[in-house]
Write an enzyme that holds these catalytic residues in place. Structure first.
Site, PDB file in Angstrom:
ATOM      1  N   ARG A 143       0.844  -1.201   0.000  1.00 54.09           N
ATOM      2  CA  ARG A 143       0.000   0.000   0.000  1.00 54.09           C
ATOM      3  C   ARG A 143       0.874   1.244   0.000  1.00 54.09           C
ATOM      4  NH1 ARG A 143      -2.419  -3.507   3.921  1.00 54.09           N
ATOM      5  NH2 ARG A 143      -4.455  -4.250   3.234  1.00 54.09           N
ATOM      6  N   ASP A 149     -11.009  -4.445   8.080  1.00 53.08           N
ATOM      7  CA  ASP A 149     -10.063  -5.396   8.685  1.00 53.08           C
ATOM      8  C   ASP A 149     -10.749  -6.234   9.768  1.00 53.08           C
ATOM      9  OD1 ASP A 149      -7.961  -4.561   7.047  1.00 53.08           O
ATOM     10  OD2 ASP A 149      -7.454  -2.903   8.374  1.00 53.08           O
ATOM     11  N   ARG A 197     -12.833  -8.862   8.076  1.00 57.20           N
ATOM     12  CA  ARG A 197     -11.981  -9.953   7.573  1.00 57.20           C
ATOM     13  C   ARG A 197     -11.604 -10.883   8.717  1.00 57.20           C
ATOM     14  NH1 ARG A 197      -8.342  -6.226   3.361  1.00 57.20           N
ATOM     15  NH2 ARG A 197      -9.769  -6.499   1.603  1.00 57.20           N
ATOM     16  N   HIS A 201      -3.612   0.709   8.785  1.00 60.74           N
ATOM     17  CA  HIS A 201      -4.115  -0.215   7.766  1.00 60.74           C
ATOM     18  C   HIS A 201      -2.922  -0.720   6.960  1.00 60.74           C
ATOM     19  CE1 HIS A 201      -6.813  -2.094   4.999  1.00 60.74           C
ATOM     20  NE2 HIS A 201      -6.459  -1.332   3.978  1.00 60.74           N
TER      21      HIS A 201
HETATM   22  P1  A3D Z   1     -10.225   2.173  -9.354  1.00 61.93           P
HETATM   23  O1  A3D Z   1     -11.275   1.235  -9.763  1.00 61.93           O
HETATM   24  O2  A3D Z   1      -8.992   2.257 -10.163  1.00 61.93           O
HETATM   25  O3  A3D Z   1     -10.881   3.628  -9.236  1.00 61.93           O
HETATM   26  C1  A3D Z   1     -10.123   4.778  -8.985  1.00 61.93           C
HETATM   27  C2  A3D Z   1     -10.748   5.894  -9.801  1.00 61.93           C
HETATM   28  O4  A3D Z   1     -10.093   7.117  -9.432  1.00 61.93           O
HETATM   29  C3  A3D Z   1     -10.568   5.731 -11.306  1.00 61.93           C
HETATM   30  O5  A3D Z   1     -11.841   5.745 -11.940  1.00 61.93           O
HETATM   31  C4  A3D Z   1      -9.723   6.924 -11.721  1.00 61.93           C
HETATM   32  O6  A3D Z   1     -10.058   7.442 -12.992  1.00 61.93           O
HETATM   33  C5  A3D Z   1     -10.053   7.911 -10.612  1.00 61.93           C
HETATM   34  N1  A3D Z   1      -9.043   8.964 -10.444  1.00 61.93           N
HETATM   35  C6  A3D Z   1      -7.691   8.843 -10.462  1.00 61.93           C
HETATM   36  N2  A3D Z   1      -7.134  10.046 -10.273  1.00 61.93           N
HETATM   37  C7  A3D Z   1      -8.140  10.938 -10.110  1.00 61.93           C
HETATM   38  C8  A3D Z   1      -8.199  12.341  -9.873  1.00 61.93           C
HETATM   39  N3  A3D Z   1      -7.087  13.070  -9.755  1.00 61.93           N
HETATM   40  N4  A3D Z   1      -9.413  12.923  -9.764  1.00 61.93           N
HETATM   41  C9  A3D Z   1     -10.546  12.193  -9.879  1.00 61.93           C
HETATM   42  N5  A3D Z   1     -10.556  10.874 -10.110  1.00 61.93           N
HETATM   43  C10 A3D Z   1      -9.368  10.246 -10.224  1.00 61.93           C
HETATM   44  O7  A3D Z   1      -9.745   1.895  -7.839  1.00 61.93           O
HETATM   45  P2  A3D Z   1     -10.618   1.335  -6.614  1.00 61.93           P
HETATM   46  O8  A3D Z   1     -11.914   2.049  -6.592  1.00 61.93           O
HETATM   47  O9  A3D Z   1     -10.579  -0.148  -6.615  1.00 61.93           O
HETATM   48  O10 A3D Z   1      -9.685   1.798  -5.382  1.00 61.93           O
HETATM   49  C11 A3D Z   1      -9.541   3.148  -5.046  1.00 61.93           C
HETATM   50  C12 A3D Z   1      -8.510   3.343  -3.928  1.00 61.93           C
HETATM   51  O11 A3D Z   1      -8.944   2.638  -2.752  1.00 61.93           O
HETATM   52  C13 A3D Z   1      -7.111   2.782  -4.231  1.00 61.93           C
HETATM   53  O12 A3D Z   1      -6.134   3.691  -3.757  1.00 61.93           O
HETATM   54  C14 A3D Z   1      -7.063   1.488  -3.423  1.00 61.93           C
HETATM   55  O13 A3D Z   1      -5.739   1.114  -3.083  1.00 61.93           O
HETATM   56  C15 A3D Z   1      -7.856   1.885  -2.211  1.00 61.93           C
HETATM   57  N6  A3D Z   1      -8.381   0.775  -1.399  1.00 61.93           N
HETATM   58  C16 A3D Z   1      -8.442   0.960  -0.067  1.00 61.93           C
HETATM   59  C17 A3D Z   1      -8.924  -0.028   0.756  1.00 61.93           C
HETATM   60  C18 A3D Z   1      -8.986   0.178   2.238  1.00 61.93           C
HETATM   61  O14 A3D Z   1      -9.431  -0.700   2.948  1.00 61.93           O
HETATM   62  C19 A3D Z   1      -8.527   1.429   2.814  1.00 61.93           C
HETATM   63  C20 A3D Z   1      -9.349  -1.245   0.204  1.00 61.93           C
HETATM   64  C21 A3D Z   1      -9.282  -1.415  -1.167  1.00 61.93           C
HETATM   65  C22 A3D Z   1      -8.793  -0.387  -1.987  1.00 61.93           C
END
Ligand code: A3D
Length: 306
Positions: free
Chosen positions: A90, A150, A153, A177
């Protein structure tokens, strides 16, 4: 309530869908998806507005890349950023996502100055800090989602090991996390009875809980999204309904170090950080956070908005 979601990707779209399907959806009048990829936000918003209509709900769903659509919104969820790929931690995302989250938080502060910001972008606790500094919002209006995921899980691991129903299990994961997350061994109960584990059993459920993230990345090629989206919906429910319930969220206290703590939530975000006797390890890990964050340049707002 009007809820904005920045990032219309896997988590963002599923948060919107979860809200539409929720039992408190009658408290939501509008959902806006904002993404740097405009067509993605518009297209998913259109699809979600049809989902809302299928369920005969009165939620207007809009999308775009212009932050002006979030004017006066009550809650803004930040999911925007990169996800990790197989083999990445991460924290490998720290620099790139800190830049994205800082820019977004400053925009939110201008367009929705009274909102509560919820973060999910990784590395989560660092992004909570980034949003806090870049928005200039008071600590109570910045909340990170991870502890509920978490802990869920961990509950799944206990359920499989002891062959017990999830709804009978109480289990909590606090702290950061990442691999430093802390499983509260003395706080694991089944039907209100403390659960005993052998050393081997506890090591196994701890390791499996910590490995859930990478395991899903290896299977899917991207990070988990349905359970993380559910965690955000749970936080939004608490903010809207103000039920007297304790959740685990990444929040900032006087130490200025965000990490998973027991909290009560309400309309203005964190109502209370519940007192708890955390371990020595819990506070010792703060040094690790401070060391890492000092190398990250974060543009800060001059003063806190109320
Ligand atoms: P994803 O499906 O790639 O969606 C991210 C979106 O953000 C995409 O549609 C991009 O176009 C958009 N984006 C990127 N840069 C910008 C910007 N500057 N302004 C506006 N939109 C933008 O990712 P996801 O939805 O699967 O995950 C999103 C985030 O959550 C990632 O950083 C993961 O690592 C994180 N995440 C966190 C957890 C926790 O438990 C904390 C769990 C799973 C994922």
């Amino acid at each position: 309530m009007k809820i904005g979601i920045i990032g219309a990707g896997n988590i963002g779209a599923n948060v919107a869908y979860g809200l539409i399907c929720s039992e408190f959806s009658d408290k939501i009048s509008q959902i806006a998806l904002v993404d740097i990829v405009e067509n993605l936000a518009i297209g998913k918003a259109l699809d979600l507005s049809h989902a809302s209509a299928v369920f005969e709900k009165d939620i207007k769903v809009i999308g775009g890349s212009d932050y002006a659509i979030l004017s006066g919104y009550d809650i803004v969820v930040i999911t925007a950023g990169q996800t990790r790929k197989a083999g990445q931690s991460r924290e490998d995302l720290l620099k790139i996502n800190a830049k994205i989250v800082a820019e977004i938080s400053a925009k939110i502060a201008n367009i929705a100055p009274n909102s509560v910001i919820i973060l999910v972008t990784n590395p989560l606790d660092f992004m909570v800090y980034t949003a806090y500094k870049s928005s200039g919002f008071p600590k109570n209006r910045i909340i990170g989602m991870a502890g509920e995921l978490d802990s869920a899980r961990l509950k799944c691991e206990i359920s499989n090991l002891k062959n017990e129903k999830i709804s009978h299990i109480k289990a909590s994961v606090v702290g950061f996390h990442n691999d430093k997350m802390e499983i509260l061994k003395d706080e694991i109960f089944i039907d209100n009875k403390k659960v005993e584990f052998s050393g081997k059993e506890f090591d196994e459920i701890s390791q499996n809980t910590k490995n859930c993230g990478p395991k899903i990345v290896n299977l899917l090629g991207t990070s988990a999204f349905l359970a993380p989206a559910s965690g955000i919906v749970k936080i939004i429910k608490q903010i809207i309904t103000e039920e007297d319930k304790t959740l685990i969220c990444s929040v900032i206290d006087e130490s200025e170090v965000p990490c998973g703590r027991f909290v009560k939530l309400g309309k203005f975000g964190v109502k209370e950080i519940v007192k708890f006797n955390y371990s020595q390890n819990f506070t010792q890990n703060f040094a690790y956070f401070k060391e890492k964050i000092k190398n990250i340049e974060i543009k800060t707002q001059n003063k806190e908005t109320k």
